[in-house]
Design an enzyme around this catalytic site. Sequence first.
Site, PDB file in Angstrom:
ATOM      1  N   TYR A 115       0.567  -1.056  -0.680  1.00 59.35           N
ATOM      2  CA  TYR A 115      -0.171   0.270  -0.280  1.00 59.35           C
ATOM      3  C   TYR A 115       0.593   1.368  -0.442  1.00 59.35           C
ATOM      4  O   TYR A 115       1.008   1.751   1.024  1.00 59.35           O
ATOM      5  CB  TYR A 115      -1.057   0.087   0.700  1.00 59.35           C
ATOM      6  CG  TYR A 115      -2.343  -1.259   1.406  1.00 59.35           C
ATOM      7  CD1 TYR A 115      -2.419  -1.878   0.452  1.00 59.35           C
ATOM      8  CD2 TYR A 115      -2.221  -1.654   2.564  1.00 59.35           C
ATOM      9  CE1 TYR A 115      -3.285  -2.911   0.547  1.00 59.35           C
ATOM     10  CE2 TYR A 115      -3.058  -2.455   2.760  1.00 59.35           C
ATOM     11  CZ  TYR A 115      -3.530  -3.088   1.011  1.00 59.35           C
ATOM     12  OH  TYR A 115      -4.649  -4.347   1.681  1.00 59.35           O
ATOM     13  N   ARG A 149     -10.784   7.060   6.007  1.00 60.87           N
ATOM     14  CA  ARG A 149      -9.489   7.774   5.630  1.00 60.87           C
ATOM     15  C   ARG A 149      -9.702   9.304   6.042  1.00 60.87           C
ATOM     16  O   ARG A 149      -8.492  10.107   6.039  1.00 60.87           O
ATOM     17  CB  ARG A 149      -9.929   8.488   4.179  1.00 60.87           C
ATOM     18  CG  ARG A 149      -9.981   6.919   3.416  1.00 60.87           C
ATOM     19  CD  ARG A 149      -9.803   7.542   2.053  1.00 60.87           C
ATOM     20  NE  ARG A 149      -8.973   8.001   1.132  1.00 60.87           N
ATOM     21  CZ  ARG A 149      -8.675   7.893  -0.190  1.00 60.87           C
ATOM     22  NH1 ARG A 149      -9.448   7.604  -1.232  1.00 60.87           N
ATOM     23  NH2 ARG A 149      -7.857   9.042  -1.022  1.00 60.87           N
TER      24      ARG A 149
END
Length: 319
Positions: free
Chosen positions: A66, A291
Site C-alpha cells: 500500500y 480515510r
Amino acid sequence: MGTERLRKAPLGKTGLEITRVGFGAWALGGADYDWGWGAQDDEDSIAAIHHALELGINWIDTAAQYGFGHSEEVVGRALEGLPERPYVFTKGGQPEGPGRTTLQSLERDSLRRELEGSLSRLRLEAIDLYQIHWPIPDEEIEEGWSMLAELKDEGLVHHIGVSNFDVEQLRRIQSIAPVETLQPPYSLVSRDVEDEILPFAEQEGIGVIVYSPMASGLLSGAMTRERIASLPENDWRKKSERFQEPQLSAHLALVELLRSVADRHGTTPGAVAVAWTLLNPAVDAAIVGFRRPDQVGPLIAVAALDLGEDEVKEIEGSR
C-alpha cells in the site's frame, strides 16, 4: 484503548480476541503507485487511526504494497508513543517494481526483505499477523509459506496467514505449517467465497477476516454516479467494472435497499453491508477502510448492529 463496547471474536485458533471491525489502511498508501486511491492527507490518516482506537477498535490491517511502504509508515507514526497499541496485521509478497508498479514474488529472500522493511516502518519488533498478500506466482506459494513459518519460529511474527488463496492452495500449504488466518474479499457483490472457501476455513478452524465488505466504497451509501465520474484518474476504482455500467445500476439499486434497512436502525447503508458479512459463521471480523476521523463512528456501529431475519432475506433476495 477506550471503550470496551465493541463486540469481539476469537480470530480462529490464534488466541487473539479482535473487534469485529478492524481499521483497513489500504487507502492510507496514497496515490503514487499502481493501486492507489487518489491523494490522501497523512494527518487525516493519523487522526482517523487515533479516533478508531479511542472508539475501541483493537487491530489495524495494512500491507507493504500500500503505497510501497507509505501506509505502514503512517501507521507506525500513528502508533508511536501510545500507552497501549492495537494488534498490527500486514502482508508481503508484492514488492515494488519499476515505475512504482507491483511485482509478485514469494521467494524467501524477497519476503524476508519485505518483512524487515515492514518492521522498520511500523516501528515494531514483531508483527502480530503476517500474511502472504496474493498466491502469485502459484509455483512459489510453498516457498513463501515455508518462509513465513520460519519467520514465526524466529519470533519476528507472532501469527501467519494468507490472503486471496483458494481451497486447493490452502491444502497445499497446510502440509508445511498450519494456516492460522485467511483474508478473502467478501461483500454483497462478491459472494464467490461462500461456495467453498468460507466453509473450508470454518471446518479447519482458520480465522477469517474479510476485506472490502463495502465493495471498496461502492456500497457505502456515499457513492453516486457523479462522485464516480469525478474520481481522480489515479484512483484504481475509476477503471473497475463494478463502478461502470452495466454493473453500476444494479449496485446503486442495492444501495437504496440497504439504505431502507439502515434507516430502520438509524445507521448507514455501508454499516448494513458490513454487518451482513459478519453474519456468516465462518467470518470472525471485517476490515473497513477509513480515510478521515468523521468516517469512523458511523461504521464501527456495525459491531453492535443486529439485522433481523426478514431484513437479511430482503437484502439477499435482491441479489
